[in-house]
Motif scaffolding. Structure first.
Motif, PDB file in Angstrom:
ATOM      1  N   GLU A   1       0.833  -1.209   0.000  1.00 23.94           N
ATOM      2  CA  GLU A   1       0.000   0.000   0.000  1.00 23.94           C
ATOM      3  C   GLU A   1       0.866   1.257   0.000  1.00 23.94           C
ATOM      4  N   SER A   2       0.318   2.329  -0.513  1.00 26.07           N
ATOM      5  CA  SER A   2       1.052   3.591  -0.620  1.00 26.07           C
ATOM      6  C   SER A   2       0.981   4.351   0.700  1.00 26.07           C
ATOM      7  N   VAL A   3       2.097   4.978   1.063  1.00 26.44           N
ATOM      8  CA  VAL A   3       2.233   5.665   2.351  1.00 26.44           C
ATOM      9  C   VAL A   3       2.833   7.042   2.113  1.00 26.44           C
ATOM     10  N   LEU A   4       2.246   8.046   2.753  1.00 21.98           N
ATOM     11  CA  LEU A   4       2.778   9.408   2.727  1.00 21.98           C
ATOM     12  C   LEU A   4       2.955   9.901   4.153  1.00 21.98           C
ATOM     13  N   VAL A   5       4.149  10.402   4.478  1.00 25.26           N
ATOM     14  CA  VAL A   5       4.417  11.062   5.764  1.00 25.26           C
ATOM     15  C   VAL A   5       4.478  12.561   5.514  1.00 25.26           C
ATOM     16  N   ILE A   6       3.749  13.313   6.328  1.00 20.03           N
ATOM     17  CA  ILE A   6       3.758  14.775   6.219  1.00 20.03           C
ATOM     18  C   ILE A   6       4.310  15.351   7.524  1.00 20.03           C
TER      19      ILE A   6
END
Length: 324
Positions: free
Chosen positions: A28-33
């Motif tokens: 799955e795709s993961v984004l950290v902000i």
């Protein structure tokens, strides 16, 4: 419209650990902000203790997972995480603390965490500056230790990227996007981002984030701190992390010196709504009272560490943890 399977708010050790595990263990795709730089708030100022046996049922597996994951991170990256496997030495000098220590031993046994009881002489052999004569029980947890928290945090980040996670720094989350009773994304200055899940790992600001979804967390930013002595050959070598619960204190090595942590009787707490966006412009001290704390702790600590009244303290480090 940007969409990810998971959006993690916060680029500290917890947010980056979450991103690493999600990216490594799924497709799955993961984004950290992160609104500043990675590990630039509480994570970079932590004492970095890795103490696996806690006596708290939900916490012990998480700390043990952190311990076990460091070896996996080093394999993934081909570099060290900065873990010092010196072990931890817990000293109980009262009946109440002895009972507490026995509970930790049961906790350790149930999770397969190795430990052993030490005699007074064996304890002094491992910790030369220690006077253990007041101890009722001394237990060594030999797979514990300490880590450079910034190195561990950024190792999680690099490994997360290696497994496909995206990390955006200097990007603030201004609001949550709600659809009925679900959080479906985040609103940033550079645009909206949607996600199958939104994970709140915002540290001292976590309750402010969750409150936007109608779930304020019952916790407050609380000062955590420690002092670092000047280098001294009489106590500055490698030794196990030494915990003195009767004094509410701990010691660990630090490059020829010693870290001394003391828990406050009445911890300084703060209102997350009044914290600056850049936590490095904020000091959780109030005047010079932090030097009074270490001065007041000298007498009880000197029972175990007789040389502490003569120690010179070179640095004071403080940051914000979050407690209920």
């Amino acid at each position: 419209m940007e969409t990810f399977d998971h959006i993690v708010i916060g680029g500290g050790v917890l947010g980056l650990s979450i991103a690493y595990h999600l990216a490594r263990d799924s497709r799955e795709s993961v984004l950290v902000i992160e609104r500043k730089e990675l590990a630039s708030a509480a994570s970079s100022k932590a004492a970095g203790l890795i103490l696996q046996a806690t006596g708290r049922a939900p916490q012990t597996p998480m700390v043990r997972l952190t311990h076990d994951t460091m070896a996996q991170l080093e394999e993934d990256l081909g570099e060290t995480t900065g873990f010092h496997d010196v072990g931890s030495l817990r000293i109980a000098a009262s009946s109440a603390r002895e009972a507490e220590l026995r509970g930790m031993e049961r906790d350790a046994e149930s999770h397969g965490i190795p430990f052993q009881h030490l005699s007074h002489q064996e304890a002094r052999d491992k910790v030369p500056w220690l006077n253990s004569s007041a101890a009722h029980r001394i237990t060594l947890f030999r797979t514990d230790g300490y880590v450079d928290p910034y190195m561990l945090s950024t190792a999680y980040g690099r490994a997360a990227r290696k497994f496909g996670a995206q990390i955006r720094t200097r990007t603030a989350v201004n609001d949550l996007i709600l659809n009925s009773d679900r959080v479906t994304g985040v609103r940033t200055a550079s645009g909206d981002v949607f996600g199958g899940s939104v994970i709140d790992a915002a540290g001292a600001w976590a309750s402010l984030i969750s409150a936007r979804a109608g779930y304020p967390l019952p916790m407050a930013p609380t000062r955590s701190h420690y002092w670092i002595t000047a280098a001294d050959t009489s106590y500055g070598g490698e030794f196990p992390v030494t915990l003195l619960p009767d004094c509410q204190a701990y010691m660990r090595p630090d490059t020829g010196a010693m870290v001394v942590g003391v828990q406050e009787a009445n911890s300084a707490t703060f209102d997350a709504r009044q914290l600056p966006d850049d936590i490095n412009t904020f000091s959780p001290t109030r005047g010079e009272e932090h030097w009074d704390i270490i001065a007041d702790a000298m007498e009880p600590i000197s029972v175990f560490f007789p040389a502490i009244p003569q120690a010179t303290f070179a640095s004071y480090i403080s940051g914000l943890s979050t407690y209920t």
